[in-house]
Design an enzyme around this catalytic site. Structure first.
Site, PDB file in Angstrom:
ATOM      1  N   GLU A  44      38.074  -5.701   9.736  1.00 26.46           N
ATOM      2  CA  GLU A  44      38.066  -5.398   8.793  1.00 26.46           C
ATOM      3  C   GLU A  44      38.902  -4.477   8.102  1.00 26.46           C
ATOM      4  O   GLU A  44      39.728  -4.186   7.818  1.00 26.46           O
ATOM      5  CB  GLU A  44      36.431  -4.955   8.145  1.00 26.46           C
ATOM      6  N   GLY A  45      39.351  -3.325   8.959  1.00 27.66           N
ATOM      7  CA  GLY A  45      40.496  -2.623   9.023  1.00 27.66           C
ATOM      8  C   GLY A  45      41.903  -3.294   8.451  1.00 27.66           C
ATOM      9  O   GLY A  45      42.298  -3.409   7.517  1.00 27.66           O
ATOM     10  N   HIS A  46      42.302  -4.812   9.303  1.00 26.39           N
ATOM     11  CA  HIS A  46      43.330  -5.609   9.112  1.00 26.39           C
ATOM     12  C   HIS A  46      43.437  -6.536   7.751  1.00 26.39           C
ATOM     13  O   HIS A  46      43.953  -6.384   6.965  1.00 26.39           O
ATOM     14  CB  HIS A  46      43.434  -6.599   9.661  1.00 26.39           C
ATOM     15  N   GLN A  70      55.780  -2.618  23.412  1.00 24.80           N
ATOM     16  CA  GLN A  70      54.976  -1.872  22.658  1.00 24.80           C
ATOM     17  C   GLN A  70      54.219  -1.016  23.851  1.00 24.80           C
ATOM     18  O   GLN A  70      54.211  -0.225  24.134  1.00 24.80           O
ATOM     19  CB  GLN A  70      54.836  -1.557  20.584  1.00 24.80           C
ATOM     20  N   ASP A 159      46.916   4.274  12.702  1.00 25.28           N
ATOM     21  CA  ASP A 159      47.969   4.208  13.109  1.00 25.28           C
ATOM     22  C   ASP A 159      48.943   4.957  12.505  1.00 25.28           C
ATOM     23  O   ASP A 159      49.813   4.713  11.641  1.00 25.28           O
ATOM     24  CB  ASP A 159      48.842   3.296  13.696  1.00 25.28           C
ATOM     25  N   GLN A 162      52.783   5.329  13.666  1.00 25.04           N
ATOM     26  CA  GLN A 162      53.197   4.271  13.055  1.00 25.04           C
ATOM     27  C   GLN A 162      53.597   4.619  11.680  1.00 25.04           C
ATOM     28  O   GLN A 162      54.360   3.862  11.628  1.00 25.04           O
ATOM     29  CB  GLN A 162      52.842   2.910  13.573  1.00 25.04           C
ATOM     30  N   SER A 195      41.012  -3.332  17.229  1.00 22.51           N
ATOM     31  CA  SER A 195      41.164  -4.664  18.116  1.00 22.51           C
ATOM     32  C   SER A 195      40.272  -3.836  19.131  1.00 22.51           C
ATOM     33  O   SER A 195      39.721  -4.699  20.520  1.00 22.51           O
ATOM     34  CB  SER A 195      41.581  -5.528  18.608  1.00 22.51           C
ATOM     35  N   ARG A 196      40.891  -2.398  20.180  1.00 26.69           N
ATOM     36  CA  ARG A 196      39.949  -2.557  21.777  1.00 26.69           C
ATOM     37  C   ARG A 196      38.779  -2.221  21.264  1.00 26.69           C
ATOM     38  O   ARG A 196      38.511  -2.277  22.555  1.00 26.69           O
ATOM     39  CB  ARG A 196      41.392  -1.391  21.956  1.00 26.69           C
TER      40      ARG A 196
END
Lengths: 290, 290
Positions: A44-46, A70, A159, A162, A195-196
């Site tokens: 849902e974040g994406h 990376q 992030d 980032q 995702s992790r």
């Protein structure tokens, strides 16, 4: 409704070569193009990034590319979760125009040797324990920007560092791109979406709640008048290590722009942390005194 | 003829801010734009790049910017020659459309911290004695490309290694730009044209001829059957140091693409050298067995 959904599904174009992607981008000339770069296994974040692009731009391009450069030698590149079919379904239903899903050799052909390095703000936080991370991120993101040619790009505040790197790169390299910051999305129990999270056992999933809870504790302490960063960090550390098997990578209380550590919480401040639970490394952050 | 010349002179636009330059670039949309980045003090070598752009493209943009970050601490940044009025006259007479002449703070505002690094091919030749050179070159050139947005760019083979760096960067970063290589231009007596030649005394100007002459000697030896790089280098060295006060920085016999040193001259080979004469450092090169 069925027809509309069907139409959207038919319309999502897929590109895996830079040539095809550039051809599609060229066909979008004169319209506004939004871009959401991802490593897939969409949550849902994406999708909140995707939705913001869809509502901001005429066309939305999403990329799925697990960027090898990376990842460090002992990191989770090989076990990074993926579910391409599920991702495609989500993007099609959302109404995304293009999925760019390049092969590794397309992005890094033989003889590749050009890298983008953002100094200073990459030395702290995640940059300390993952030294090549932001060089890899900046390089792949610039390449993707040059292939997709968006006017708008969407990155999550999860992030945070980032985002700071991308904003700096866009400014310093004179790119005509608006960088949109999208708030972090949490599970109902407070865990930051990642995702992790999939790689966590049920037990570790429960322990992982201590990250967001330690941030809530720190917020509450600040509301009650605590300003000493050392004191706040210590109580966050205590809260997290009360669970067994938690290995704190960093707890940072810093300026949200320069990412320089501060000693007293006065104005707008970022609290960010990274913790290893088993083989997974999770991050979380919040802004205080906003 | 007078009228045509006058028209050209009136038409050269000048931009010193990125905003103005980008506005002009946007107005060129749909036409082909050629770009020649320079550090000013224009000579016939530069003008051969300009002419090639003028004959290839609908519009030609030339930049004059002495890029501080490509100069080392003890190099000639402060004495780098300049003659803006003369340059403007040359560019206007040639029919250049735009001169982009940014201030140092425009290109490197406070807080600038993003750099482009091309690995491997920057370790040899000029990269050895001028370690930050190509990082500075790649960074400024990418910035200028992003501001000017050309489809065609023109670089001289005099700076062979610089050309290799630009070509690699354009390929690796997926830029939609054709890099045109333009042959080195020499003075009638053989000296490679360079803005730095101005800083030579009459005596050193004479000594400087040993660079091009040593290259001619090497070419002749190769024609006569010599293939050992060590032997060729030794005779070039002897030829140059026969003059007093010549300090050889490097003599390289290498692959023209990878710039890796070779031991035997078999196929297409680059011979390149850098020599300090007084406070000036001059470079020259040639291709053999082409």
């Amino acid at each position: 409704m069925m027809v509309a959904e069907l139409k959207q599904q038919v319309l999502m174009q897929k590109a895996s070569s830079t040539r095809t992607m550039k051809r599609i981008s060229n066909s979008f000339h004169g319209t506004s193009v939004g871009f959401v770069p991802t490593m897939g296994y969409l949550h849902e974040g994406h999708m909140s990034l995707v939705k913001q692009s869809l509502s901001t731009c005429d066309h939305t391009v999403v990329s799925i590319f697990v960027n090898p450069i990376q990842f460090g030698a002992n990191e989770d590149l090989d076990v990074y979760p993926h579910d391409l079919e599920g991702d495609i379904e989500k993007l099609e239903s959302a109404g995304v125009d293009v999925l760019f899903q390049p092969h590794r050799e397309t992005i890094y052909p033989k003889g590749f040797k050009t890298y983008v390095q953002v100094d200073e703000i990459t030395d702290q936080l995640c940059g300390t324990s993952r030294p090549g991370l932001f060089k890899g991120v900046a390089t792949v993101v610039l390449k993707l920007f040059n292939i997709v040619r968006p006017q708008h790009v969407f990155f999550g505040e999860k992030d945070w560092q980032q985002l700071a790197v991308i904003e700096t790169m866009v400014r310093d390299l004179n790119l005509d791109i608006s960088v949109h910051r999208v708030p972090l999305v949490r599970e109902p129990d407070g865990l930051a979406m990642s995702s992790r999270n999939l790689n966590l056992s049920a037990e570790d999933r429960q322990k992982a709640l201590s990250l967001s809870r330690s941030l809530e504790d720190a917020k509450e302490k600040i509301r009650q008048g605590t300003t000493a960063a050392s004191q706040l960090k210590q109580s966050m550390k205590d809260r997290i290590t009360a669970e067994s098997g938690m290995q704190i990578d960093y707890i940072s209380i810093c300026d949200p722009i320069s990412l320089q550590e501060i000693e007293e919480v006065k104005g707008r401040t970022l609290i960010a942390l990274a913790v290893k639970i088993g083989s997974s490394r999770l991050i979380d952050n919040c802004i205080v005194k906003d």
